[in-house]
Design a protein around this motif. Sequence first.
Motif, mmCIF file in Angstrom:
data_model
loop_
_atom_site.group_PDB
_atom_site.id
_atom_site.type_symbol
_atom_site.label_atom_id
_atom_site.label_comp_id
_atom_site.label_asym_id
_atom_site.label_seq_id
_atom_site.Cartn_x
_atom_site.Cartn_y
_atom_site.Cartn_z
ATOM 1 N N ALA A 111 0.831 -1.210 0.000
ATOM 2 C CA ALA A 111 0.000 0.000 0.000
ATOM 3 C C ALA A 111 0.864 1.258 0.000
ATOM 4 O O ALA A 111 1.929 1.303 0.612
ATOM 5 C CB ALA A 111 -0.917 -0.001 1.216
ATOM 6 N N LYS A 112 0.373 2.288 -0.674
ATOM 7 C CA LYS A 112 1.131 3.529 -0.790
ATOM 8 C C LYS A 112 0.444 4.711 -0.105
ATOM 9 O O LYS A 112 1.104 5.543 0.489
ATOM 10 C CB LYS A 112 1.373 3.846 -2.274
ATOM 11 C CG LYS A 112 2.225 2.797 -2.983
ATOM 12 C CD LYS A 112 2.434 3.150 -4.437
ATOM 13 C CE LYS A 112 3.291 2.090 -5.137
ATOM 14 N NZ LYS A 112 3.495 2.407 -6.567
ATOM 15 N N SER A 113 -0.858 4.782 -0.196
ATOM 16 C CA SER A 113 -1.568 5.915 0.398
ATOM 17 C C SER A 113 -1.936 5.632 1.862
ATOM 18 O O SER A 113 -2.154 4.484 2.258
ATOM 19 C CB SER A 113 -2.844 6.226 -0.391
ATOM 20 O OG SER A 113 -3.788 5.180 -0.243
ATOM 21 N N THR A 114 -1.993 6.693 2.651
ATOM 22 C CA THR A 114 -2.359 6.576 4.070
ATOM 23 C C THR A 114 -3.787 6.059 4.225
ATOM 24 O O THR A 114 -4.074 5.258 5.117
ATOM 25 C CB THR A 114 -2.244 7.956 4.760
ATOM 26 O OG1 THR A 114 -0.922 8.457 4.590
ATOM 27 C CG2 THR A 114 -2.545 7.844 6.248
ATOM 28 N N LYS A 115 -4.665 6.504 3.347
ATOM 29 C CA LYS A 115 -6.065 6.077 3.401
ATOM 30 C C LYS A 115 -6.189 4.575 3.187
ATOM 31 O O LYS A 115 -6.952 3.889 3.869
ATOM 32 C CB LYS A 115 -6.872 6.837 2.335
ATOM 33 C CG LYS A 115 -8.369 6.634 2.442
ATOM 34 C CD LYS A 115 -9.099 7.536 1.454
ATOM 35 C CE LYS A 115 -10.607 7.367 1.589
ATOM 36 N NZ LYS A 115 -11.339 8.245 0.630
ATOM 37 N N GLU A 116 -5.426 4.046 2.226
ATOM 38 C CA GLU A 116 -5.468 2.607 1.955
ATOM 39 C C GLU A 116 -4.890 1.823 3.128
ATOM 40 O O GLU A 116 -5.419 0.759 3.495
ATOM 41 C CB GLU A 116 -4.696 2.281 0.684
ATOM 42 C CG GLU A 116 -4.796 0.812 0.271
ATOM 43 C CD GLU A 116 -4.012 0.494 -0.988
ATOM 44 O OE1 GLU A 116 -4.094 -0.655 -1.463
ATOM 45 O OE2 GLU A 116 -3.295 1.392 -1.499
ATOM 46 N N VAL A 117 -3.814 2.331 3.730
ATOM 47 C CA VAL A 117 -3.211 1.670 4.881
ATOM 48 C C VAL A 117 -4.209 1.578 6.038
ATOM 49 O O VAL A 117 -4.369 0.533 6.667
ATOM 50 C CB VAL A 117 -1.932 2.414 5.336
ATOM 51 C CG1 VAL A 117 -1.460 1.892 6.696
ATOM 52 C CG2 VAL A 117 -0.830 2.246 4.304
ATOM 53 N N GLU A 118 -4.909 2.670 6.303
ATOM 54 C CA GLU A 118 -5.900 2.678 7.388
ATOM 55 C C GLU A 118 -7.030 1.706 7.100
ATOM 56 O O GLU A 118 -7.485 0.988 7.997
ATOM 57 C CB GLU A 118 -6.458 4.095 7.570
ATOM 58 C CG GLU A 118 -5.444 5.084 8.150
ATOM 59 C CD GLU A 118 -6.032 6.469 8.300
ATOM 60 O OE1 GLU A 118 -7.206 6.651 7.898
ATOM 61 O OE2 GLU A 118 -5.331 7.358 8.806
#
Length: 384
Positions: A111-118
């Motif tokens: 994952a690259k984006s913070t939103k996807e990680v969350e």
Amino acid sequence: MLQAKSGVRIATRNVASFSKRFQSTSSGIWTDFSKRSASLKLNSPEVKQGLLHKINPEEGPASISDYNRRLAYHSPEDIDETFKQAYELLQQEAEVKYKEIEGYKKRLGEAKSTKEVEFLKKSIDKLLVDAEVKNPEVLYNVEYTDVELLDKSQPVYRHLLKEKWEAYDLMITMQRLEQLHMIPDTLPTLDPKVDVKVKFPHNVKEEFADWVVPGTVLPAFAVSQPPTIQIQEFETVEEKNLYSIVLVNPDTPDLKTNSYSTTLQYGLANVPLDNVDNVIDTSKLFSQGEKFTFKDYQPLVPEKNAQTQRACLWVFRQSEELTLGDIARENFDIRDFASKNNLTAVGAHIWRQRFDRSVNYVRNKYGLGEGRVFRRVRGTAPVV
């Protein structure tokens, strides 16, 4: 009639066949702790034997401590075979969930984006709950093990503890906060996110040393030392959250205004806590107290003939580290304090105190001098 008997024989053979297969299978996701925490298992071999396997009728279930009740216990008919089938089916469902978790963890590494990680982290936590929430060993631990000994790092334990909290303790707390007018006398409302518990372990008597039921009336000697405060977060806390804890007395008599003022009795800020390290106790105060105590603890000391006073404890979640100057005890404005420091109220607790024989002792201990004695005066004008 012949067909019915035949069907019964077939069903009996199926149950017996499944039972043998279950007993011969020693592997399964709920017995594999290579990738699962050992805190999810039941540690007592005797209790585990009775829970997951057949109970010896001559000994009874080890989970029952009373010997006579244990011997009098009788398992329901065919419960062992039924339980084994249900256990196997639930364990298969759990295995599917763990395979999904592996896929999400692989995606998390990419994952690259913070939103996807969350999103992925929340999805993994939910799957961890779904995979274990029907595990008999986990359910037994939550129901019969001391809550303080449970591994709060496991999402399933926090999920089940939250359900128990919402079913009873939360309702009691909110009832007392509103019934005793802590809401809105101190803050206008509360959307509770954490379970806040308070106790005073310096007491010898168990009735004063155990966790305080919200609204309890306590004598002055019982609260003469700072409380132990437990703040249980149910959502995952990866790093330390910072908290502020404020104890106020909104019932300090103010003769000039013929009303009451609010006194700051205790103030803590920048307290780092997480899911497991969630207690503020004497040892933590001794070692780190200077870092986060902005106002030393001073117990409530109600004066003679004054009304019962409320000890209102608020727990705030901080958005950032606070830098606080000197804050006066008298005429403390808790609403202004929360607003200026961008604090979010996430939990609360309350106990009550009235004048008793130990008040003068506590006043002397804290150098508060002699208390006042009020006279009861009848009047037509209400106290506002």
